[in-house]
Scaffold this active site. Structure first.
Site, mmCIF file in Angstrom:
data_model
loop_
_atom_site.group_PDB
_atom_site.id
_atom_site.type_symbol
_atom_site.label_atom_id
_atom_site.label_comp_id
_atom_site.label_asym_id
_atom_site.label_seq_id
_atom_site.Cartn_x
_atom_site.Cartn_y
_atom_site.Cartn_z
ATOM 1 N N ASP A 56 -11.667 1.618 2.866
ATOM 2 C CA ASP A 56 -11.787 0.676 3.300
ATOM 3 C C ASP A 56 -13.786 0.443 2.800
ATOM 4 O O ASP A 56 -13.279 -0.799 2.908
ATOM 5 C CB ASP A 56 -11.660 -0.029 4.745
ATOM 6 C CG ASP A 56 -9.893 -0.776 4.020
ATOM 7 O OD1 ASP A 56 -9.719 -1.333 2.980
ATOM 8 O OD2 ASP A 56 -9.131 -1.378 5.394
ATOM 9 N N GLN B 137 -4.613 -1.839 9.506
ATOM 10 C CA GLN B 137 -5.229 -3.527 9.287
ATOM 11 C C GLN B 137 -5.856 -4.379 9.614
ATOM 12 O O GLN B 137 -5.042 -4.471 11.046
ATOM 13 C CB GLN B 137 -3.456 -3.880 8.787
ATOM 14 C CG GLN B 137 -2.918 -4.700 7.593
ATOM 15 C CD GLN B 137 -3.200 -4.436 6.626
ATOM 16 O OE1 GLN B 137 -3.158 -3.882 5.987
ATOM 17 N NE2 GLN B 137 -4.125 -5.374 5.878
ATOM 18 N N LYS C 278 0.807 -1.355 0.348
ATOM 19 C CA LYS C 278 0.660 0.345 -0.193
ATOM 20 C C LYS C 278 1.041 1.236 0.139
ATOM 21 O O LYS C 278 0.205 2.442 -0.868
ATOM 22 C CB LYS C 278 -0.611 0.397 1.238
ATOM 23 C CG LYS C 278 -2.258 -1.007 1.021
ATOM 24 C CD LYS C 278 -3.034 -0.999 2.107
ATOM 25 C CE LYS C 278 -3.733 -2.265 2.278
ATOM 26 N NZ LYS C 278 -4.851 -3.342 3.253
#
Ligand code: NAP
Length: 284
Positions: A120, A97, A53
């Site tokens: 997300d 995460q 990322k």
């Protein structure tokens, strides 16, 4: 005739070209899109994802911040960091995460992220907007699936889409996004009896289970579009999906490979969502 292979790397490259152009445009207007990633603990797979990322942000000229926290971090400390990032004007997207250590409540973490920075697409506000058919941040993997379908000219309207898997991050939103595009959607899961009865009727088959060969040629209608989200290892340790690729490709009209299928799209859509967040926050 063998199916056309959907090249996730190629589609991802095209989407990233568009993102890179948007980054230049936004920078000219004084805004550098910024993504903050919080990594808790020492999980090797998570470290790899986070590294990819960061690399993607750098390649696209975006601002990226990696915050690492020890496995022993308290929930209060983690929530405090998220609240700080919610207020940080240089950050437009926040991603924590997953998975998190057991002592941390994942829902509390997700709900602390400002919905306007939830790139997300996991915050209940954004899930609700998706359910209501509103424009919002969609979860990156199923969003990537939708972009792939668009790319091959597959309009879900009127088609029977079967989604195998009903996780909150892949299966459920994949089905919802297909429904939003006017497909007739069926979900299959571990409690589905005689799954082939449903999958064999699918015009679009999206598989997100996490088990090798869960879909074989017996499960697929001739001419179906097959999207394999699964990521597994075969006996040789090589990456493979949930679909028995070699036999299903002889029946399907289009099929995604693993690797180089859905995988590359996920991070690309994260970058896409970060640009969208920057535009929304700055009204650009
Ligand atoms: P998950 O949370 O473990 O969900 C798996 C789903 O599969 C569950 O809904 C489960 O049903 C269902 N299932 C399990 N066994 C089944 C069977 N034999 N037949 C039918 N359904 C079955 O997994 P996930 O997070 O959705 O991920 C799924 C796969 O996608 C994994 O391999 C993961 O690594 C991969 N993935 C890839 C990407 C990418 O970027 N390419 C991103 C995310 C995930 P129940 O609900 O009844 O338990």
């Amino acid at each position: 005739m063998s199916a056309i292979i959907i090249d996730g790397v190629e589609i991802s490259k095209k989407v990233r070209e568009d993102i890179a152009a948007q980054v230049i445009e936004l920078k000219e207007k004084g805004v550098t899109p910024g993504l903050a990633v919080i990594l808790v603990g020492d999980n090797q797979a998570s470290k790899t994802y986070v590294g990819s990322k960061e690399k993607a942000c750098q390649q696209l000229g975006m601002h990226s911040v990696l915050i690492t926290m020890p496995e022993s971090v308290t929930q209060e400390e983690l929530l405090a960091k998220i609240k700080e990032l919610n207020e940080d004007n240089s950050i437009h997207g926040i991603l924590v995460q997953l998975p998190l250590p057991k002592h941390i409540d994942e829902n509390a973490v997700i709900e602390t992220i400002s919905p306007s920075k939830d790139v997300d697409g996991f915050h209940p506000v954004n899930i609700g907007k998706m359910l209501a058919g509103q424009d919002t941040f969609y979860p990156c993997t199923p969003y990537g699936v939708m972009v792939m379908l668009e790319h091959i000219g597959c309009d879900p309207a009127g088609k029977h889409a079967v989604v195998v898997g009903r996780s909150n991050i892949v299966g459920k939103p994949a089905g919802q996004l297909l429904l939003n595009k006017n497909a007739t959607v069926t979900y299959c899961h571990s409690r589905t009896e005689n799954m082939a009865k449903y999958t064999k009727d699918a015009d679009i088959l999206v598989v997100a289970v996490g088990k090798r060969n869960v879909i074989t040629s017996e499960h697929v209608k001739p001419g179906a579009v097959v999207i394999d989200v699964g990521m597994n290892r075969d006996d040789q340790g090589k990456l493979c999906g949930d679909v028995a690729f070699d036999e299903v490709k002889e029946i399907a009209s289009y099929i995604t490979p693993v690797p180089k299928g859905v995988g590359p799209m996920t991070i690309t859509m994260l970058m896409f969502n970060t640009i969208k967040a920057a535009r929304t926050i700055h009204s650009l």
